[in-house]
Design an enzyme around this catalytic site. Structure first.
Site, PDB file in Angstrom:
ATOM      1  N   GLY A 273       0.855  -1.246   0.069  1.00 44.52           N
ATOM      2  CA  GLY A 273      -0.164  -0.014  -0.113  1.00 44.52           C
ATOM      3  C   GLY A 273       0.805   1.380  -0.066  1.00 44.52           C
ATOM      4  O   GLY A 273       0.682   2.237  -0.869  1.00 44.52           O
TER       5      GLY A 273
ATOM      6  N   ARG B  62      -6.651   4.321  13.979  1.00 44.90           N
ATOM      7  CA  ARG B  62      -5.311   4.644  13.601  1.00 44.90           C
ATOM      8  C   ARG B  62      -5.222   6.056  13.237  1.00 44.90           C
ATOM      9  O   ARG B  62      -4.044   6.766  13.633  1.00 44.90           O
ATOM     10  CB  ARG B  62      -5.121   3.714  12.306  1.00 44.90           C
ATOM     11  CG  ARG B  62      -3.559   3.742  11.910  1.00 44.90           C
ATOM     12  CD  ARG B  62      -2.814   3.018  13.003  1.00 44.90           C
ATOM     13  NE  ARG B  62      -1.321   2.875  12.824  1.00 44.90           N
ATOM     14  CZ  ARG B  62      -0.465   3.683  13.481  1.00 44.90           C
ATOM     15  NH1 ARG B  62      -0.843   4.738  14.371  1.00 44.90           N
ATOM     16  NH2 ARG B  62       0.731   3.500  13.643  1.00 44.90           N
TER      17      ARG B  62
ATOM     18  N   ALA C  69       8.918  -4.879  -1.316  1.00 45.87           N
ATOM     19  CA  ALA C  69       9.017  -3.825  -0.331  1.00 45.87           C
ATOM     20  C   ALA C  69       8.895  -4.185   0.966  1.00 45.87           C
ATOM     21  O   ALA C  69       8.235  -5.428   1.156  1.00 45.87           O
ATOM     22  CB  ALA C  69       8.013  -2.825  -0.665  1.00 45.87           C
TER      23      ALA C  69
ATOM     24  N   LYS D  11       1.492 -16.880  -9.440  1.00 45.50           N
ATOM     25  CA  LYS D  11       1.778 -16.485  -8.312  1.00 45.50           C
ATOM     26  C   LYS D  11       1.438 -17.321  -6.998  1.00 45.50           C
ATOM     27  O   LYS D  11       1.955 -17.452  -5.989  1.00 45.50           O
ATOM     28  CB  LYS D  11       1.246 -14.992  -8.209  1.00 45.50           C
ATOM     29  CG  LYS D  11       1.559 -14.140  -6.817  1.00 45.50           C
ATOM     30  CD  LYS D  11       3.058 -13.720  -6.867  1.00 45.50           C
ATOM     31  CE  LYS D  11       3.659 -13.040  -5.604  1.00 45.50           C
ATOM     32  NZ  LYS D  11       2.725 -11.788  -5.234  1.00 45.50           N
TER      33      LYS D  11
ATOM     34  N   ASN E 241       3.796 -18.825  -3.931  1.00 42.55           N
ATOM     35  CA  ASN E 241       3.315 -18.511  -2.706  1.00 42.55           C
ATOM     36  C   ASN E 241       3.289 -19.811  -1.866  1.00 42.55           C
ATOM     37  O   ASN E 241       3.545 -20.035  -0.624  1.00 42.55           O
ATOM     38  CB  ASN E 241       2.156 -17.636  -2.344  1.00 42.55           C
ATOM     39  CG  ASN E 241       2.600 -16.157  -2.815  1.00 42.55           C
ATOM     40  OD1 ASN E 241       1.878 -15.353  -3.498  1.00 42.55           O
ATOM     41  ND2 ASN E 241       3.578 -15.456  -2.494  1.00 42.55           N
TER      42      ASN E 241
HETATM   43  O1  PAF Z   1       4.625 -13.103  -0.107  1.00 43.77           O
HETATM   44  C1  PAF Z   1       5.806 -12.621  -0.428  1.00 43.77           C
HETATM   45  O2  PAF Z   1       6.712 -12.243   0.316  1.00 43.77           O
HETATM   46  C2  PAF Z   1       5.996 -12.489  -1.822  1.00 43.77           C
HETATM   47  O3  PAF Z   1       4.921 -12.891  -2.614  1.00 43.77           O
HETATM   48  C3  PAF Z   1       7.155 -13.735  -2.161  1.00 43.77           C
HETATM   49  C4  PAF Z   1       7.019 -13.440  -3.987  1.00 43.77           C
HETATM   50  C5  PAF Z   1       7.284 -14.920  -1.795  1.00 43.77           C
HETATM   51  C6  PAF Z   1       8.596 -12.724  -2.161  1.00 43.77           C
HETATM   52  O4  PAF Z   1       8.816 -12.773  -0.901  1.00 43.77           O
END
Ligand code: PAF
Length: 305
Positions: free
Chosen positions: A12, A34, A131, A188, A192
């Site tokens: 965010g 908050r 990030a 993805k 994960n």
């Molecule tokens: O959830 C996460 O941290 C990210 O999606 C990934 C790709 C595993 C990288 O740390």
């Protein structure tokens, strides 16, 4: 063209910073409580860039309750388990043409929101931007990546596509539009399913999953089960998912996954929407997922949920 952003975590804050860099004036939505505990009347968002420089931007903060204008563009960057409630908390402020962009790990929350908010246009994103949060409203950009965006549910008309594209075109981010987005979300999901739970189990960095034969074998078994469920669900797998998983381990070798961080800090993880989602879909399709189930059991035994 104002974007409202929900979720003041790493994604965010990173995306809010990208809007600010582009000279746009996004509003970051915080919980009412908050917002009230903030000490300052002139809040600032800090972003530490990859070259080590830090930039500070004055930021507009609101809560769903304090909003007086309607929302045209909503970016949801909360954890998967909080996404539905977050969108519902601003339901009365969403304009009829509102475009909702969801950026969650895992699957399940996107479909639920798309189904409920069918009169708005719901998009989902899959991103490899990295990030982490140094402090509240202080984000560190850990790695450039790409972001894929596509519609969830019905196909939007050309002017809706164009509206979204032009609202994001100034951002200094690599964005690619794709339809159907489900392929990217499943890619993805494989990443994960393989990386997040294991890094929480071994309390290690993403790159350390490639360090031992045992860990590599577990990565392969978890990924193979995603391939099987995906294929039973009729979703094509164009490339080699295990190669993709290993590449992400290498590219983010020094990162702690979001689940590893959640587990360390005793927070609820997104695993219900990751391995949990896979196991649920597999059961419906009659596919066995012993590696994913064993991982979830081991994590539960450690109190990680
Ligand atoms: O959830 C996460 O941290 C990210 O999606 C990934 C790709 C595993 C990288 O740390």
């Amino acid at each position: 063209m104002t974007w409202h952003i929900m979720g003041a975590g790493s994604m965010g804050c990173l995306w809010t910073a990208q809007f600010l860099k582009a000279g746009m004036k996004p509003t970051l939505l915080l919980r009412e409580q908050r917002l009230h505990t903030l000490q300052t009347k002139d809040p600032v968002l800090a972003i530490e860039e990859l070259d080590g420089t830090t930039h500070h931007y004055p930021i507009n903060l609101e809560s769903p309750q304090s909003l007086t204008t309607s929302i045209e563009y909503l970016l949801v960057c909360t954890k998967a388990q909080d996404a539905e409630a977050a969108v519902h908390s601003v339901a009365d402020q969403l304009s009829d043409q509102c475009q909702i962009l969801l950026m969650q790990n895992g699957l399940g929350s996107q479909q639920a929101i798309a189904q409920h908010f069918s009169s708005q246009t719901v998009w989902a994103a899959s991103t490899t931007e990295g990030a982490w949060m140094k402090d509240f409203l202080h984000v560190c950009h850990a790695g450039h990546g790409s972001t894929w965006i596509g519609p969830m549910g019905h196909t939007p008309d050309e002017s809706t596509w164009q509206g979204l594209r032009s609202s994001l075109e100034k951002l200094p981010v690599d964005i690619q539009y794709t339809h159907p987005i489900e392929l990217k979300l499943w890619d993805k999901l494989a990443v994960n399913c393989a990386i997040n739970g294991l890094t929480a189990l071994y309390d290690c960095k993403n790159g350390e999953l490639l360090d031992t034969e045992e860990r590599r074998a577990r990565l392969a078994a978890l990924t193979e089960e995603v391939t099987q469920v995906r294929s039973a669900a009729g979703i094509p797998t164009p490339g080699n998912l295990l190669e993709l998983v290993k590449q992400v381990c290498r590219d983010t070798a020094m990162n702690n996954s979001s689940t590893c961080m959640d587990a360390r800090q005793g927070r609820k993880t997104e695993l219900t929407f990751i391995n949990g989602y896979l196991i649920e879909q597999a059961a419906k399709l009659g596919v066995k997922t012993p590696a994913n189930q064993q991982l979830m059991r081991e994590l539960a035994n450690l109190g990680i949920q």
